[in-house]
Structures are given as C-alpha cells and as structure tokens.
Enzyme design. Structure first.
Site, short mmCIF file in Angstrom:
data_model
loop_
_atom_site.label_atom_id
_atom_site.label_comp_id
_atom_site.label_asym_id
_atom_site.label_seq_id
_atom_site.Cartn_x
_atom_site.Cartn_y
_atom_site.Cartn_z
N GLY B 11 5.03 -3.10 -10.48
CA GLY B 11 5.54 -2.87 -9.34
C GLY B 11 4.83 -2.29 -8.28
N GLY B 15 3.20 -6.77 -7.05
CA GLY B 15 4.73 -6.86 -7.27
C GLY B 15 5.16 -6.93 -6.42
CB SER B 251 -15.83 8.33 -0.87
OG SER B 251 -16.60 7.72 0.15
NE ARG B 298 -18.80 0.21 -3.67
CZ ARG B 298 -18.15 0.45 -3.45
NH1 ARG B 298 -17.70 -0.29 -3.96
NH2 ARG B 298 -17.39 0.41 -2.38
CB SER B 419 -8.59 -5.12 -4.71
OG SER B 419 -7.49 -5.31 -5.43
C1 LIG Z 1 -9.16 4.89 -7.31
C2 LIG Z 1 -9.69 3.42 -6.60
C3 LIG Z 1 -9.77 3.49 -5.68
C4 LIG Z 1 -9.54 1.89 -5.10
N1 LIG Z 1 -9.74 1.49 -3.58
C5 LIG Z 1 -9.80 0.19 -3.31
C6 LIG Z 1 -9.20 -0.52 -1.23
O1 LIG Z 1 -10.14 0.98 -1.41
N2 LIG Z 1 -9.36 -0.60 -0.97
C7 LIG Z 1 -9.53 -2.00 -2.19
O2 LIG Z 1 -9.36 -2.83 -1.81
N3 LIG Z 1 -9.13 -1.64 -4.10
C8 LIG Z 1 -9.51 -0.96 -4.73
N4 LIG Z 1 -8.78 0.11 -5.72
C9 LIG Z 1 -8.27 -1.11 -6.22
C10 LIG Z 1 -7.03 -1.96 -6.39
O3 LIG Z 1 -6.11 -0.30 -6.16
C11 LIG Z 1 -6.04 -2.67 -7.02
O4 LIG Z 1 -6.84 -3.10 -8.03
C12 LIG Z 1 -4.56 -2.33 -6.86
O5 LIG Z 1 -3.86 -1.10 -6.43
C13 LIG Z 1 -4.17 -3.38 -8.47
O6 LIG Z 1 -2.66 -3.29 -7.46
P1 LIG Z 1 -1.82 -5.14 -8.72
O7 LIG Z 1 -0.38 -4.64 -7.84
O8 LIG Z 1 -2.46 -5.39 -9.26
O9 LIG Z 1 -1.36 -3.40 -9.73
P2 LIG Z 1 -0.79 -1.53 -10.03
O10 LIG Z 1 -1.00 -1.46 -8.93
O11 LIG Z 1 -2.01 -1.25 -11.28
O12 LIG Z 1 0.77 -1.97 -10.64
C14 LIG Z 1 0.94 -2.43 -12.17
C15 LIG Z 1 2.33 -2.56 -12.22
O13 LIG Z 1 2.36 -3.07 -13.66
C16 LIG Z 1 2.98 -1.43 -14.14
N5 LIG Z 1 2.84 -2.47 -15.44
C17 LIG Z 1 1.94 -1.89 -16.33
N6 LIG Z 1 1.85 -1.93 -16.96
C18 LIG Z 1 3.66 -3.00 -17.33
C19 LIG Z 1 4.05 -2.78 -19.24
N7 LIG Z 1 3.34 -2.99 -20.21
N8 LIG Z 1 5.50 -2.77 -18.55
C20 LIG Z 1 6.07 -2.64 -17.50
N9 LIG Z 1 5.06 -2.47 -16.17
C21 LIG Z 1 3.83 -2.57 -16.54
C22 LIG Z 1 2.70 -0.42 -13.85
O14 LIG Z 1 4.46 0.44 -14.07
C23 LIG Z 1 3.11 -0.68 -12.68
O15 LIG Z 1 4.01 -0.84 -11.43
C24 LIG Z 1 -9.19 0.50 -5.74
C25 LIG Z 1 -8.68 1.65 -7.18
C26 LIG Z 1 -9.04 2.41 -7.77
C27 LIG Z 1 -8.93 3.24 -8.80
#
Ligand SMILES: Cc1cc2nc3c(=O)[nH]c(=O)nc-3n(C[C@H](O)[C@H](O)[C@H](O)COP(=O)(O)OP(=O)(O)OC[C@H]3O[C@@H](n4cnc5c(N)ncnc54)[C@H](O)[C@@H]3O)c2cc1C
Ligand code: SF4
Ligand code: SF4
Ligand code: FES
Lengths: 284, 663
Positions: B11, B15, B251, B298, B419
């Site tokens: 989520g 998700g 940053s 970077r 991202s």
């Molecule tokens: C510090 C930081 C700063 C960033 N800044 C930026 C930015 O400014 N701009 C940008 O575009 N991107 C940025 N990124 C990248 C971006 O934040 C992430 O790539 C993005 O939020 C990922 O979203 P997601 O929905 O794929 O997964 P996530 O938000 O990681 O969510 C994963 C979900 O899966 C669930 N999950 C995981 N494993 C399991 C399991 N085994 N069983 C059940 N549930 C599970 C978790 O509970 C969670 O709900 C940054 C990343 C970091 C680390």
C-alpha cells in the site's frame, strides 16, 4: 548546542536498557534489563536492533527479541511511538547520546498506555484510523478520470493547511491527552471477523475521537472542495465522542512531533461546530 | 461464477493508486501490507514529482522531452513506449493528485509551484513542502479509506505476503500470507494478484530506504517462477547521513548552496575539523573537477567520495566511511533561509548543528531500478494499448507488478522525482488491464478452484516455518547474517564494481545462504513473532542478492548506475585534427558495438536451489535512438560531432513538438 558529549572519549562502553515487556494482549507486564554496547549515532531503534540480535538479558538468559514497530526511521511514518524515559515520542528520533546525558543510568522503554498492547512495545492503534473514517478525512471527488486541475489556492492558505497535512497518525497527542482513555476489547468466543470489527467500530465511535482527527476535519473543511462536505464532518464532531469531550488541557500540542497547531485546530473546530449547530437550529 | 476479487499486495503509492482505481471500476479489492498502508515507505520521498506543465511548455518543453530526459538519464535501458505513456500521463496525474487535496506549494497566483531537478533543463517538479511523498500517499490513503467505508476494499494490514498460488496451468489464483499478530497463515483466493511492494534496499543492510524494504515479496514471486530483471541496477545517492540504523538522505541542495566536500589530508586526522587548517584539507572534488567543483553530477560525486574513502583510505573516521560536507563558511542566517528544513534533519538525527560543525556524509543505496519483469502491449504509434491485460503483467498470468518493485521506467538510472510519477502512473494504468483480465481468466473464478490448491499452498508455508522452528540452536542468527550480507553487498555491488570482488561476493553470499538454512531463531512462539518473520525475509533476500551480483558480474560494461572501471571507455586524447577525427570515429564504432552486445535487459529466472540463471532481452528503443552520454569525457565535442553526423545519415527524425495525452 554543544557536541562535547559525543566525543568517544567520555562515551560509556555499554549502557543498560530497561524494557517493559508483555507477551500478549491482556497478559501481565514485566521489566527486563538489557546491556548494549555503545556506538556512535545510535537511536532507540538501533538499540532495539542490537537487543534483537543479542537475544540475551543482562542476567544472561536467552530471551525472545523485544517486539516493536518501525518503518521510515525518519519521523515521517508514525510507526515507532513509545514511552522513552517516560515521555511519549518517536523512537527513531530518540538519540542515545542525548538520552544518556539526561539520564546516565540508562534508558527506559515502555509501550503507549492509551492503546491495547499487542506485544512488548507494539500497540493496536486501529482506533486512530477509525476516527479518520468518522470525520470523513478525505475529498469527495467525483472520480479518478481526468477532470482538469484542482481549485487554485493561495500560498497563504497552503501555508496554513500544509502543517496539518503532515499528521502521521503516530498517536503522541492521544497518549498525552487526559480525555483520551484506553479502549480494549477482546474477541468473544465464536465471534466472526466481521462481527468483532463492527462491535469494535461502534465502541471506538462512542469514545473520544482525539485531537488528530479534529485537526484533520479542520484540514479538509479548509479545502476549497472539501468545504462542500464540511457539514458532515462537523456533524461527526458533535456526535458522541466528539469535540465536546476535549477539556482544552493542551497536552496534545506540546507532544506532537510534527508541531501541528492542534489547539488552534480544536479552537477552529469548536467555532465551526457552534455555528453549524446554530445554523441547523435556525434552519429547522 | 463467484464474485471475483483482486489482491493488491503493498500500500505505497503504487498499490494505493491501483486499489482506488480498481474500486472505481467496481472491482472488489483486498489490500495487504506489512505496515498500515499510511506508514508505507513512500512517505520518505521529499523532493517532488515530475510532469510537464503549462509553464515549461511555453519554454519549449513537452512530453517527448520528458521521455528523452528519462531515457537519456537511464542510459536507454528502458522500453520506451512505457516511458512515453508515463510522461503523457504526467500532467494528468498531477491534476488528479491536486483534486484529491494534496497541498502542493503554490505560486502567488495560486498555481502549483515547480522546481528544477537533476537531469533536465525544465522546472517540472511539483512539490509539497519537504514531504511530497507523504502528502501524495496520504491523499491516496484517504481515497482508499473512502472505498473501505463503502465496502469495496478490505484491508489486511500487518500481513506478510508469503508467495503467489499457481494452479497446474501456471495461472496465479491467489496468495498465501501470514498475520503478523496472530501468526495465522492463510490462503487467499484472488483472480489477480498485484504486487506493489517497493524496493529492496535492505539487501545492503542499511540504505535510505525504510525497514520494510526487504524485497522479500518480489523475491517470493521470483522463487515461484516470476522473472526478475535488471537486478544489478541499484542507484546510490552521493550524500547520506550515516546512522547506526539507517542512512538518511542529505539533499543535493546543500552542495547547491555552496557546501564543500573534503577530507583531512592526514588519514583519520584526530583533530576537531574546525581546527584543521586549509592546507591540511583535501577538497578532492574541487581539485579533480575544477570546472564543476562540488556540483559534479550525482554519479561522479558518488564515485569520488567512495573512492577517496575505500580505495585511498582517507575516510574521516577509522571504523566507518565518511567525508565532510562543510557549510560552516556560510553565514548562519543565509543557511537558515535557504536550507533550514534539511539542516534540521541533520541536527535532529546527529545531535550536531551543521552550521557550526561540518556534516559527515557518505553515499548510500537509494533506489532499485530493477525488479519483477513485466510485460506491456504497444501500438504502432509508440503508445500503449490502454486496458490491455498484458500491461504490467509478470510472466505468470494473473500476477502483476507495479511501482518500485517492477523493473520498468527507469532503465539503468532513475532521474530524481520520476519515481513518484512511475508509481502512481503504473498503479492507475494497471487497473483497467486487470479488469480486462478478470473478464477472460480461464477456468472460472479463483474462489471456485479446488480446495486442495489452497490447502497445499498453505501447508507448504506452514512446513517452511515449522522447519525453521525445528532447527537446532546454532550460533548464527538472522540478524547477524543480515549484517554480513549488508557488508558484502555494499563492498562489491554499489558504486564501483570489479569482477574479482563480485565473484568473491557471490561465493560469500552462497555461504551465507547455507548458514541461513541452519540459523536458528530464539522466538518459537506463535504470537507477534518478529523473529521468524525476519528470518524468512532474510532468507528471501539471498536469491535477489545473487541476481544483483551475477548480473553485475556478467555485464562487462558501464551503464548508468552500473560502473566498472575495467570496462570504462577512455576519452580521446589526440590534438591533431585528422587523428582526433579517427579516434572519435573509433570511439563511436566501439559505442555502437557495445550497445549491440549490452543494450539488453538482464532477465533472471530462479533455479530451485535459489541460484539465478540469466538471459538477455532486446530493449524497445524505437522512439528515441540511443546516444552516448559524454558528460565530463575528454574529447566529448569531437565524439559528439561524429555521432551527430551518423544520426543524420541514418535519417533519424527529430522528435515531434507535442503529443496530446488522454487518460
Ligand atoms: C529517502 C528517499 C527519498 C525519495 N525521494 C523521492 C522523490 O523526491 N521523488 C521521487 O520520485 N522518488 C523519490 N524516492 C523514491 C520513491 O519514494 C519510491 O520509489 C516510491 O515511494 C516507492 O513506492 P511503491 O509504491 O513502489 O512502494 P512503497 O512505498 O515502498 O510501498 C511498499 C508497500 O509494500 C508493502 N510490503 C512490502 N513487502 C511486503 C510483504 N512481504 N508483504 C506485504 N506487504 C509488503 C509495504 O508494507 C508497503 O505498503 C525516494 C526514496 C527515498 C528512499
Ligand atoms: S486540548 Fe483537548 S485533545 Fe488536546 S490534550 Fe487537551 S483534552 Fe486532549
Ligand atoms: S497530530 Fe501530531 S501527535 Fe497527533 S497523531 Fe498527528 S502527528 Fe501524531
Ligand atoms: S520509524 Fe517512522 S516515525 Fe519512527
């Protein structure tokens, strides 16, 4: 601020951590002492990680790792709330160097008291999310198809709203609130998932919604589209468990890690509900 | 037919976007997550989200340029129609998030304000204070809560996804998961499963990612037969704050505002940094890159900082790698005005005021470009077929992947602020395709499949856990082994990669896998047992770790985040025009030959013993022809000239000015 206490020279080699443990809901709690080797830049999370890896108390007994919650480790997810040396706060920003300066004897960790303990430092905070449902903390958009941009907003309005939108549902404000009292339900034998959930929701709804939810209602009522449903949110805030329960003790605002102006929100909500009630009364 | 349901695992932004869109389409959704969805890792994103906008458009920007920046930044390793579609949706995604109530920063006229991020010339990035990810996630979380109240979404928070359930035909019919409180293992019937479980930074021990980013869910799909692509592409951010538990992002703007990077000339000089005179300081970026100084791109900054610590032994501290990022020469008030927010983060976590004392920073693993292999269906015009069940599907029918855990959109290197866009886009875009799949899924509804299918899957997971409990007490525990894994991976497969190190690391990880199979857990209880949950997550990191290492070992070239000094093409050094020309031609020949061999997606399949087997797949580069990235290379102008001539000869058409998007 000085950094002198940080120098490795006068840092301890180890320090002790007392944890109030509980094996499961409703069970007895007990204290357990752990000794952790000192490292630089430790916070309470890294302490708990070391405790998990050691799995041994000071007495040398093999013990199950202490259970706790964390996720972001940057104070933005709200997971890791607990009582550190008696104060409710996020464990990830509780720095060991600072804690040891204030309390050289060691560190004491306890679970929050206003929520049912699941195990050790893990508590059940579903009630907080239920409160967000109660106050309809969302924008009622027509749908997710393209409908052009949202309403324009002044930078001033953004600056007022933005702090409120940072609420991470950590629950510190509720732990500190004298009016927020613990609700702990146990499942009856044979009760289905759905039945238990319904009973739980009902019980939560009749208890105090809490400062966080009041502030969210104010946030959504201030949004140009959100304001269309302001009445429904204010209705929710005047029901049982609503804003009238707040005794204005102002403890909440003092502990919010995001420094959200909760008492300002509560005052705003108070005015809005009063007007709303009056209006309803006149419209009758 | 019984009512169909979709299981969304994860989520975060991806998700939640998928869940809310499916609900709007009338599909019942079960949403599962390790943590309450509002606490997902996406909250960490600070910087912003990219999309072309009215202002940039008037300065000559368009979606095609956003596509171009993205594939150029990613060294052309992504399938371009997907990126194309994403950039076309970009402005609509921002509009939608705006309507959902995200409190974006505003201009004085009340429009959404924008800033500029790396890798582009345009101010495309919308932001909400310093917490854009949090704000976007909350808006989606709120919509999903609305659907929950309406009864179309059921949440399973504090559940661990243990693996997909495949029938005899290999079609995904649901998944097995475990309640993290009661430890109940349960099979869920689902007519489609969408995995949106984020990145795998924890394979490196500590990273800028959250503690749930173990990649375990993706690995469980991988081990069940899903392909995993481009594992070796891991982005490392140059400046993070080393912490005992996490490496927190610092940053780029700290350097943008005049921050200087240095180390003491004397290795591990014990003096207080403020007492070290100029002459004893080594400003290695300024010295090696006089033109760009501390603001080199970077990847170069990352490599140099890494190099000065790891290979030159000049780290500030003995037991830990770090360099100084110094702002103390800048006026306090100016710092507060320009960098207030981010300096507070440093102060909060380090307990030291960076206005008085130089910050200590080091590069940190930040993003996984690779992930589960997913398909798509394109049209001749380079757009995707909206609503095609092939979009975002893994090689297992009915099993989908979106967000950071898929391998698409970012190629060999992700641009900042792209991202959040790819996560929301893939979440919204997958929904109609999944709905189409529901209409055509063979063999009836998942809930009507033979009970044995679900009970067998349940039994397999149950016996996996029992086996862990039954292991005799060993001196290895999963936490210590994880610490070792982090060290090995960080050493061998981050910034600079050498084949002998990678080979060694593969051996070490194989040994760790052996030891993991014998490691015992202290807690054998059946209530909130975080010990066994972590043990399983750790074991499942290993197949992905091996894929990263093997992918890096086999890829004998430099591309994006994957840098091997032994295979870096040298610049050209001739000064005599004819010779210079000849060298530039040769350079371009080599570049083209390298692309023929390596402009390929790495595709891993997992063998039963957890070892990856790699194959390579062509990349769809039909929209923007690949071209060399010449930044900082000696002789770049001469090479570029030759390259342009060749492009003209091939009659490559210039990009169209603007393309109209529909949502
Ligand atoms: C510090 C930081 C700063 C960033 N800044 C930026 C930015 O400014 N701009 C940008 O575009 N991107 C940025 N990124 C990248 C971006 O934040 C992430 O790539 C993005 O939020 C990922 O979203 P997601 O929905 O794929 O997964 P996530 O938000 O990681 O969510 C994963 C979900 O899966 C669930 N999950 C995981 N494993 C399991 C399991 N085994 N069983 C059940 N549930 C599970 C978790 O509970 C969670 O709900 C940054 C990343 C970091 C680390
Ligand atoms: S002001 Fe109201 S909500 Fe806040 S602590 Fe006091 S009683 Fe609780
Ligand atoms: S208002 Fe503050 S203390 Fe209360 S839940 Fe939100 S962030 Fe936490
Ligand atoms: S771990 Fe997220 S707030 Fe502490």
């Amino acid at each position: 601020m000085t950094a002198s206490h940080q120098s490795p020279a006068d840092a301890p080699r180890t320090f002790d951590v007392r944890v109030l443990r509980q094996d499961g809901p409703g069970g007895a709690s007990y204290w357990e002492r752990h000794r952790v080797p000192y490292e630089h830049d430790m916070n309470v999370i890294s302490v708990l990680q070391r405790i998990a890896a050691q799995s041994r108390s000071v007495e040398g007994d093999e013990v199950a790792p202490v259970a706790w919650e964390c996720c972001c480790l940057e104070e933005v997810c709200g997971s890791c709330t607990m009582l550190v040396n008696g104060k409710v706060r996020q464990a990830c920003t509780a720095l060991v160097d600072r804690l040891l300066v204030d309390e050289p004897e060691g560190i004491e960790l306890r679970p929050m008291g206003k929520f049912p303990v699941v195990r050790d430092l893990v508590v059940e905070r579903q009630r907080m999310f239920r409160a967000l449902e109660k106050v309809r903390a969302w924008i009622d958009v027509d749908g997710y198809y393209d409908a052009g941009p949202g309403p324009r907003q002044s930078p001033e309005d953004q600056e007022v709203a933005y702090p409120l939108s940072q609420c991470m549902s950590c629950g510190c404000c509720l732990e500190a609130c004298p009016q927020y009292t613990k609700v702990e339900l146990t499942r009856d034998p044979g009760e289905s998932d759905a039945d238990f959930q319904a009973r739980q929701d009902q019980t939560y709804d009749s208890a105090f919604v809490g400062a966080h939810a009041i502030s969210q209602a104010v946030l959504f009522n201030s949004h140009p589209t959100g304001t269309y449903n302001a009445g429904k949110r204010l209705d929710a805030l005047t029901q049982e468990g609503g804003i009238q329960i707040c005794g204005n003790a102002q403890n909440c605002v003092a502990v919010c890690p995001k420094e959200i102006p909760l008492t300002t929100s509560i005052a705003k909500a108070g005015r809005q509900t009063t007007w709303h009630q009056l209006k309803k009364w006149f419209d009758q | 037919m019984a009512k169909q349901r979709v299981m969304v695992v994860g989520g975060g932004l991806a998700g939640l976007a998928a869940t809310m869109k499916l609900a709007e389409l009338g599909v019942a959704v079960d949403l599962m997550s390790l943590v309450p969805v509002k606490r997902s890792h996406s909250v960490c994103a600070q910087g912003g989200i990219n999309a072309v906008n009215d202002q940039t458009r008037q300065l000559g920007d368009n979606e095609w340029k956003h596509l171009d920046d993205t594939v150029y930044g990613g060294d052309f390793l992504q399938h371009q129609p997907l990126v194309h579609e994403m950039t076309l949706w970009g402005p609509k995604v921002i509009d939608l998030m705006d309507r959902l109530g995200v409190r974006f920063n505003r201009t004085s006229e009340g429009f959404i304000d924008r800033r500029r991020f790396g890798g582009t010339l345009y101010k495309r990035t919308a932001f909400a204070g310093a917490t854009t990810g949090q704000q976007l996630l909350y808006a989606l979380d709120e919509q999903v809560r609305r659907w929950e109240v309406d009864g179309l979404v059921t949440k399973y928070e504090y559940w661990d996804f243990l693996g997909p359930i495949l029938d005899e035909q290999g079609v995904c019919r649901g998944c097995v998961a475990q309640d993290l409180m009661s430890m109940e293992i349960r099979s869920f019937a689902a007519d489609a499963v969408i995995v949106a479980t984020g990145g795998c930074g924890l394979i490196y021990g500590r990273s800028t990612m959250s503690t749930v980013c173990t990649g375990s869910a993706a690995s469980r799909c991988f081990q069940a037969g899903a392909k995993y692509a481009n594992a070796e592409f891991i982005q490392v951010h140059p400046t993070a704050i080393p912490g005992a538990d996490k490496l927190r992002l610092m940053s780029e703007s700290a350097r943008g505002e005049g921050g200087r990077v240095w180390v003491p000339r004397k290795p591990q000089d014990p003096r207080d940094p403020n007492q070290i005179p100029e002459a004893d300081r080594y400003y290695f970026l300024e010295q090696r890159y006089p033109t760009y100084g501390n603001l080199v791109p970077r990847d170069i900054a990352t490599r140099e900082i890494f190099n000065v610590c790891v290979h030159e032994g000049l780290s500030v501290e003995t037991d830990r790698q770090c360099v100084y990022l110094d702002l103390t020469h800048i006026d306090r008030r100016e710092l507060d005005r320009k960098l207030g927010g981010i300096l507070e983060i440093y102060e909060k976590f380090q307990g030291v005021d960076p206005r008085d004392v130089p910050m200590k920073i080091f590069p940190a693993v930040h993003y996984s470009m690779g992930g589960l292999w997913v398909d798509y269906e394109r049209k001749a015009d380079g757009r995707l077929v909206a609503g095609s069940p092939k979009n975002q599907v893994t090689n297992i029918p009915g099993l989908y992947a979106i967000g950071e855990c898929d391998y698409q959109y970012h190629g060999a290197n992700r641009l900042g602020a792209n991202s959040l866009l790819s996560c929301i886009f893939s979440g919204l875009f997958v929904a109609p395709g999944v709905k189409s799949w529901l209409g055509t899924v063979p063999g009836g509804a998942a809930a009507e499949q033979p009970a044995k299918l679900f009970s067998d899957a349940h039994a397999a997971q149950k016996s996996r856990q029992d086996a862990i409990f039954k292991r005799p007490t060993s001196h290895d525990n999963p936490y210590d082994l994880h610490f070792n894994l982090g060290n090995v991976m960080t050493k061998a497969a981050t910034v600079v990669r050498y084949n002998n190190n990678l080979r060694e690391a593969l051996q070490v990880v194989s040994d760790l896998a052996e030891r993991a199979n014998r490691a015992s857990v202290v807690d054998r209880g059946d209530w909130t047992n975080q010990n066994v949950v972590f043990a399983k997550a750790f074991e499942d990191m290993l197949p992905v770790a091996k894929s990263i290492l093997l992918g890096a070992l086999q890829r004998d070239e430099c591309r994006g985040a994957h840098f091997k000094p032994d295979f870096a093409p040298p610049g050209i050094d001739a000064t005599e025009p004819a010779e210079k020309r000849r060298q530039a031609e040769a350079w371009c020949d080599k570049f083209e030959a390298n692309n023929r061999q390596w402009l390929k997606t790495t595709v891993a399949t997992c063998s039963p013993d957890g070892d990856p087997v790699l194959t390579y797949e062509a990349v769809d580069t039909t929209l923007v022809p690949p071209r060399p990235r010449l930044y900082g290379l000696v002789g770049a102008e001469a090479i570029e000239e030759v390259w342009k001539e060749r492009a003209r000869k091939k009659n490559q058409t210039p990009p169209p000015d603007s393309v109209v998007a529909s949502m």
